[in-house]
Design an enzyme around this catalytic site. Sequence first.
Site, short mmCIF file in Angstrom:
data_model
loop_
_atom_site.label_atom_id
_atom_site.label_comp_id
_atom_site.label_asym_id
_atom_site.label_seq_id
_atom_site.Cartn_x
_atom_site.Cartn_y
_atom_site.Cartn_z
N LYS A 40 0.84 -1.21 0.00
CA LYS A 40 0.00 0.00 0.00
C LYS A 40 0.87 1.26 0.00
CE LYS A 40 -0.49 -0.25 5.03
NZ LYS A 40 -1.34 -0.81 6.11
N TYR A 265 15.10 30.37 9.47
CA TYR A 265 13.84 31.00 9.87
C TYR A 265 13.73 31.04 11.38
CZ TYR A 265 11.86 30.81 5.15
OH TYR A 265 11.59 31.00 3.82
C1 PLP Z 1 -0.59 -1.77 6.84
C2 PLP Z 1 -1.17 -3.09 7.20
C3 PLP Z 1 -0.34 -4.21 7.36
C4 PLP Z 1 1.16 -4.13 7.34
O1 PLP Z 1 1.58 -3.61 8.58
P1 PLP Z 1 3.12 -3.43 8.95
O2 PLP Z 1 3.07 -2.98 10.36
O3 PLP Z 1 3.66 -2.38 8.04
O4 PLP Z 1 3.78 -4.73 8.76
C5 PLP Z 1 -0.95 -5.44 7.55
N1 PLP Z 1 -2.30 -5.54 7.66
C6 PLP Z 1 -3.12 -4.48 7.55
C7 PLP Z 1 -4.58 -4.66 7.68
C8 PLP Z 1 -2.58 -3.21 7.34
O5 PLP Z 1 -3.38 -2.15 7.27
#
Ligand code: PLP
Length: 372
Positions: A40, A265
């Site tokens: 993702k 800044y």
């Molecule tokens: C993002 C996500 C993962 C992966 O999680 P990590 O902590 O990055 O390993 C797995 N399952 C779901 C439902 C997620 O949203």
Amino acid sequence: MNTPESRAGAVLTIDLAAIEDNYRLLQRRVGAAACAAVLKADAYGLGAAHVAPVLRRAGCRHFFVAHLEEGIALRRTLPAAQFADTQVFVLHGVPPGAEMDLLEHQLTPVLNSRQQLDAWRALARQLGRALPAIVQADTGMSRMGMPPAEVDAWLDSSDPFGGLALQYVMSHLAVADEPDHPMNGLQLARFAALRQRLGGIPGSLANSSGIFLGADYHFDLARPGVALYGANPQPGQPNPMRPVVTLQGRIVQTRRIAEGDYVGYALSYQAPGERTIATVSVGYADGWLRHLSNRGHVLVDGVRAPVVGRVSMDSITVDVTGIAPARVTPGALVDLLSADQTVDDVAALAGTIGYEILTSLGLRYHRRYTGA
Ligand SMILES: *Cc1c(COP(=O)(O)O)cnc(C)c1O
């Protein structure tokens, strides 16, 4: 200066061999269970189109994205012949009215609510065949998946599995990175009980940190994300993962300043004596968070130079006093993310988590992929 890389203000190097090694390590950890990969947010900012083929070569056949659109994009980048044996799961499930889009692009929804479940089954009825799906149940996080009462109502309805080729039941852990937290055991118990009610169908519970909670948490499919990309799934313990990203920024100019002079800044840094300041072309617009003002360092040929002053949109200022002038000439590259200052280190300095540092990595960086 005649290549995009040599012209770039900053260079992000992504080590695909390290991602592959990290995948294999997680795969070994989960033993007989399958190991998916979470891609993702464009593989946590690192480029899903580059990462997916490497993972497939390492044996990965289950990819997760969050949005439908990410799934469509991922399918488009994967050669159909090669990835026909690969499943792409959409964590957010079926957006209202988008059932056909999932089907068209060979995407499998994670059904998170009765509404999503019914929409998917309606399409199945229309087509006269069962459609593949994962069902997600909420075991304590109140974010995604069917709450217990909704699961009960579903299972009490007539022909609850009609139209579904249910592949997995899944849930997500809220505090997997805190192994001693009692919620882990509670979620595990709730999940195991639900899986039994579903006739012991394959289960998926563990994210990266969940894999390290022990074999009880592995079930049939693990879903690591961040650990693939080098962040530590066991905060407070040595990181078993290989670092994946290196970030180098280019020095734009240097100057000598006198005692009492200010930098940046809001004049948040005042020189306690004569100093040499180098301006490096990475800023908050590149994901070097403004909260890193006066925090952290860069490495100049292995020598630490502290960040001084506020992080600007396009640049930071670093104190390079005492470093040989030949090493800090305009155009020289300095390291911002490296084995010396990891994604997790920078996250701690910025008051956030490695996930946010990775997914904030800038689109202006010249991206270099190694180890493919
Ligand atoms: C993002 C996500 C993962 C992966 O999680 P990590 O902590 O990055 O390993 C797995 N399952 C779901 C439902 C997620 O949203």
